[in-house]
Scaffold this motif. Structure first.
Motif, PDB file in Angstrom:
ATOM      1  N   VAL A  46      -1.339  -3.470  -2.373  1.00 49.94           N
ATOM      2  CA  VAL A  46      -1.015  -2.351  -1.810  1.00 49.94           C
ATOM      3  C   VAL A  46       0.322  -2.482  -0.882  1.00 49.94           C
ATOM      4  N   ILE A  47       0.504  -3.613  -0.267  1.00 45.68           N
ATOM      5  CA  ILE A  47       1.644  -3.942   0.551  1.00 45.68           C
ATOM      6  C   ILE A  47       2.898  -3.847  -0.078  1.00 45.68           C
ATOM      7  N   LYS A  48       3.156  -4.242  -1.182  1.00 45.03           N
ATOM      8  CA  LYS A  48       4.347  -4.280  -1.776  1.00 45.03           C
ATOM      9  C   LYS A  48       4.998  -2.657  -2.216  1.00 45.03           C
ATOM     10  N   PRO A  49       3.941  -1.931  -2.901  1.00 42.49           N
ATOM     11  CA  PRO A  49       4.508  -0.734  -2.993  1.00 42.49           C
ATOM     12  C   PRO A  49       4.443   0.060  -1.790  1.00 42.49           C
ATOM     13  N   SER A  50       3.767   0.065  -0.716  1.00 41.88           N
ATOM     14  CA  SER A  50       3.863   0.582   0.491  1.00 41.88           C
ATOM     15  C   SER A  50       5.182   0.450   1.018  1.00 41.88           C
ATOM     16  N   ILE A  51       5.481  -0.698   1.329  1.00 44.38           N
ATOM     17  CA  ILE A  51       6.877  -1.192   1.780  1.00 44.38           C
ATOM     18  C   ILE A  51       8.142  -0.569   1.036  1.00 44.38           C
TER      19      ILE A  51
ATOM     20  N   TYR B 155       3.483   3.719  -8.080  1.00 49.61           N
ATOM     21  CA  TYR B 155       2.183   2.929  -8.023  1.00 49.61           C
ATOM     22  C   TYR B 155       1.267   3.846  -7.624  1.00 49.61           C
ATOM     23  N   PHE B 156       1.278   4.567  -6.623  1.00 51.03           N
ATOM     24  CA  PHE B 156       0.247   5.185  -5.905  1.00 51.03           C
ATOM     25  C   PHE B 156      -0.189   6.544  -6.670  1.00 51.03           C
ATOM     26  N   TYR B 157       0.741   6.894  -7.735  1.00 50.09           N
ATOM     27  CA  TYR B 157       0.241   8.011  -8.518  1.00 50.09           C
ATOM     28  C   TYR B 157      -0.418   7.346  -9.611  1.00 50.09           C
ATOM     29  N   GLU B 158       0.024   6.166 -10.128  1.00 47.82           N
ATOM     30  CA  GLU B 158      -0.927   5.606 -11.298  1.00 47.82           C
ATOM     31  C   GLU B 158      -2.501   5.310 -10.722  1.00 47.82           C
ATOM     32  N   LYS B 159      -2.496   4.849  -9.475  1.00 46.70           N
ATOM     33  CA  LYS B 159      -3.991   4.467  -9.141  1.00 46.70           C
ATOM     34  C   LYS B 159      -4.620   5.999  -8.910  1.00 46.70           C
ATOM     35  N   SER B 160      -3.882   7.074  -8.656  1.00 45.72           N
ATOM     36  CA  SER B 160      -4.618   8.329  -8.539  1.00 45.72           C
ATOM     37  C   SER B 160      -5.198   8.752  -9.600  1.00 45.72           C
ATOM     38  N   CYS B 161      -4.374   8.251 -10.726  1.00 44.12           N
ATOM     39  CA  CYS B 161      -4.936   8.732 -12.295  1.00 44.12           C
ATOM     40  C   CYS B 161      -5.981   7.646 -12.619  1.00 44.12           C
ATOM     41  N   ARG B 162      -6.493   6.761 -11.753  1.00 41.77           N
ATOM     42  CA  ARG B 162      -7.355   5.869 -12.046  1.00 41.77           C
ATOM     43  C   ARG B 162      -6.872   4.842 -13.196  1.00 41.77           C
ATOM     44  N   GLU B 163      -5.485   4.445 -13.347  1.00 41.21           N
ATOM     45  CA  GLU B 163      -4.966   3.689 -14.190  1.00 41.21           C
ATOM     46  C   GLU B 163      -4.444   2.163 -13.571  1.00 41.21           C
ATOM     47  N   GLY B 164      -4.558   1.310 -14.705  1.00 47.00           N
ATOM     48  CA  GLY B 164      -4.012  -0.035 -13.924  1.00 47.00           C
ATOM     49  C   GLY B 164      -5.188  -0.789 -13.282  1.00 47.00           C
ATOM     50  N   ASP B 165      -4.523  -1.676 -12.901  1.00 42.44           N
ATOM     51  CA  ASP B 165      -5.575  -2.967 -12.134  1.00 42.44           C
ATOM     52  C   ASP B 165      -6.003  -2.237 -10.943  1.00 42.44           C
ATOM     53  N   GLN B 166      -7.149  -2.631 -10.476  1.00 38.35           N
ATOM     54  CA  GLN B 166      -7.570  -2.336  -9.154  1.00 38.35           C
ATOM     55  C   GLN B 166      -6.997  -2.881  -8.158  1.00 38.35           C
ATOM     56  N   CYS B 167      -6.771  -1.997  -7.068  1.00 41.42           N
ATOM     57  CA  CYS B 167      -6.089  -2.375  -5.869  1.00 41.42           C
ATOM     58  C   CYS B 167      -6.856  -3.460  -5.115  1.00 41.42           C
ATOM     59  N   TRP B 168      -6.140  -4.148  -4.122  1.00 38.66           N
ATOM     60  CA  TRP B 168      -6.682  -5.120  -3.542  1.00 38.66           C
ATOM     61  C   TRP B 168      -5.889  -5.048  -2.029  1.00 38.66           C
TER      62      TRP B 168
ATOM     63  N   THR C  52     -18.982  -2.791   0.933  1.00 37.73           N
ATOM     64  CA  THR C  52     -19.814  -1.660   0.801  1.00 37.73           C
ATOM     65  C   THR C  52     -19.413  -0.519  -0.286  1.00 37.73           C
ATOM     66  N   LYS C  53     -18.245  -0.301  -0.413  1.00 36.21           N
ATOM     67  CA  LYS C  53     -17.600   0.881  -1.076  1.00 36.21           C
ATOM     68  C   LYS C  53     -16.864   0.256  -2.118  1.00 36.21           C
ATOM     69  N   GLY C  54     -16.595  -1.088  -2.282  1.00 39.93           N
ATOM     70  CA  GLY C  54     -15.897  -1.337  -3.386  1.00 39.93           C
ATOM     71  C   GLY C  54     -14.398  -0.979  -3.648  1.00 39.93           C
ATOM     72  N   ARG C  55     -13.752  -1.678  -4.635  1.00 43.06           N
ATOM     73  CA  ARG C  55     -12.318  -1.555  -4.628  1.00 43.06           C
ATOM     74  C   ARG C  55     -11.818  -0.208  -5.529  1.00 43.06           C
ATOM     75  N   ASP C  56     -12.760   0.543  -6.028  1.00 42.27           N
ATOM     76  CA  ASP C  56     -12.562   1.680  -6.638  1.00 42.27           C
ATOM     77  C   ASP C  56     -12.214   2.921  -5.749  1.00 42.27           C
ATOM     78  N   GLN C  57     -12.633   2.591  -4.542  1.00 45.93           N
ATOM     79  CA  GLN C  57     -12.222   3.361  -3.244  1.00 45.93           C
ATOM     80  C   GLN C  57     -10.883   3.745  -3.425  1.00 45.93           C
ATOM     81  N   TYR C  58     -10.147   2.655  -3.484  1.00 45.01           N
ATOM     82  CA  TYR C  58      -8.490   2.816  -3.662  1.00 45.01           C
ATOM     83  C   TYR C  58      -8.075   3.934  -4.526  1.00 45.01           C
ATOM     84  N   TYR C  59      -8.787   4.016  -5.505  1.00 42.93           N
ATOM     85  CA  TYR C  59      -8.328   5.194  -6.560  1.00 42.93           C
ATOM     86  C   TYR C  59      -8.619   6.529  -5.797  1.00 42.93           C
ATOM     87  N   ASP C  60      -9.405   6.767  -5.003  1.00 37.15           N
ATOM     88  CA  ASP C  60     -10.121   8.139  -4.496  1.00 37.15           C
ATOM     89  C   ASP C  60      -8.855   8.152  -3.211  1.00 37.15           C
ATOM     90  N   LEU C  61      -8.622   7.132  -2.508  1.00 34.39           N
ATOM     91  CA  LEU C  61      -7.604   7.146  -1.551  1.00 34.39           C
ATOM     92  C   LEU C  61      -6.225   7.703  -2.148  1.00 34.39           C
TER      93      LEU C  61
END
Length: 359
Positions: free
Chosen positions: A337-342, A320-333, A290-299
């Motif tokens: 997100v597991i590897k950068p979190s660990i 990785y988190f910072y890159e996604k906060s800037c809405r850069e790079g490939d979309q998350c899935w 319902t909210k799509g993968r773009d929501q990872y950028y918002d989170l």
């Protein structure tokens, strides 16, 4: 080998890659503990055998520099056989060229224990050390289990130079940290007086199998890491020079979901877990359907705006988190997100957390 930290990881691709990409200054301070993950639908020997062989190839390619690691099958059916061998015997044989430290306990079958005995006697297990893994129901009273230890494990321990005592508190968020630490301390004193012990590890997690137990969709939450309180209290009691362990950002009770691809987006929500100062920060979005993968950028933008976010230079995970906060790079899935979190969690544990919690 002096060890600061033992991360408990499921033996999956993202976990292997997370370790492989750590800075050498981080990796040299830890010994990973791998568990083979179970499937929600049940485990089948015909699937596990080939998967273990593939996993050994990944270890050789990405983790060939490890000085040692633990590997257990705690989550699997102890009665499984692969190609006529007990599950653990097959795993030990497949990893015979690796510095694998075998794991035993009083809750394992004779076949599991005999796999270690025969593996050591035949040279399949090269390690001079064996790990004894105990969970809260086992370590609450040493007198209640000493006969089991002597009868079941003495034949194993006698083949190795020393024992690594592993206290695994599993999901301990609803347990009494002071009580646990006293039980750990009392058990340690009794055990080290009877057996040669190389290291004592205290591990646990405050992350349940389902994130829904922590927070609802489209919300954020802070969770106290009880495993930190248990470890700190045990250290203060001083029965041993305890080594800290945890399950990073994956629950001990994790299992592989068998969800068809066309249904996954409707059943999975976006989320991040970030650790700091004895807490986990959870932020969760909505359904990917319902909210799509773009929501990872918002989170990611919300996460990176927090005072406790350590910045993109801190680790590859934080970058990785910072890159996604800037809405850069490939979309998350879900899996990406597991590897950068660990990576972010392990980097923090070694760089700053352990020094802070031992003050």
């Amino acid at each position: 080998m002096e060890v600061k930290y033992v991360p408990f990881l499921k033996s999956k691709q993202n976990e292997v890659h997370a370790l492989a990409e750590l800075d050498e200054s981080i990796a040299e301070n830890l010994v990973p503990f791998f568990d083979y993950p179970k499937k929600q639908s049940g485990d089948k020997a015909e699937d596990i055998g080939p998967a273990i062989i593939r996993l050994a190839k990944k270890f050789k390619r990405y983790l060939g520099g490890l000085e040692e690691f633990y590997f257990d099958v705690y989550d699997l059916n102890d009665g499984l056989e692969i190609e006529g061998d007990h599950l653990y015997s097959f795993l030990l044989g497949t990893f015979s060229d690796f510095p694998l430290v075998p794991v035993v306990s009083i809750d394992r079958s004779d076949d599991h224990l005999n796999s270690v005995i025969k593996g050591k006697e035949k040279g399949v297990v090269p390690s001079n050390y064996v790990a004894f893994r105990v969970t809260p129901e086992d370590f609450q009273n040493f007198d209640a289990v000493i006969e089991d230890i002597e009868d079941m494990l003495n034949p194993v321990f006698s083949l190795f130079e020393m024992v690594d005592l592993i206290f695994d508190c599993r999901v301990c968020s609803n347990l009494d940290s002071e009580k646990l630490s006293k039980q750990i301390d009392a058990f340690t004193k009794r055990f080290v007086s009877s057996y040669p012990v190389r290291r004592v590890v205290v591990s646990g997690s405050s992350i349940p199998a389902s994130v829904a137990e922590v927070l609802s969709s489209n919300s954020e939450e802070y969770v106290e890491r009880v495993e930190v309180d248990v470890f700190s209290a045990a250290v203060s009691l001083g029965a041993a020079q305890y080594v800290f362990g945890d399950y990073t950002t994956i629950s001990p009770d994790y299992s592989d979901a068998d969800i068809p691809g066309d249904q996954m987006q409707g059943r999975i929500t976006a989320k991040f877990i970030y650790s700091f100062e004895g807490q986990h920060y959870f932020i969760r979005g909505g359904s990917l359907k319902t909210k799509g993968r773009d929501q990872y950028y918002d989170l990611a933008e919300v996460l990176c705006s927090k005072d406790f976010f350590r910045g993109p230079e801190y680790s590859t995970g934080d970058a990785y988190f910072y890159e996604k906060s800037c809405r850069e790079g490939d979309q998350c899935w879900v899996n990406t997100v597991i590897k950068p979190s660990i990576d972010a969690h392990i980097s923090y544990a070694v760089k700053d957390f352990l020094a802070d919690c031992l003050l």
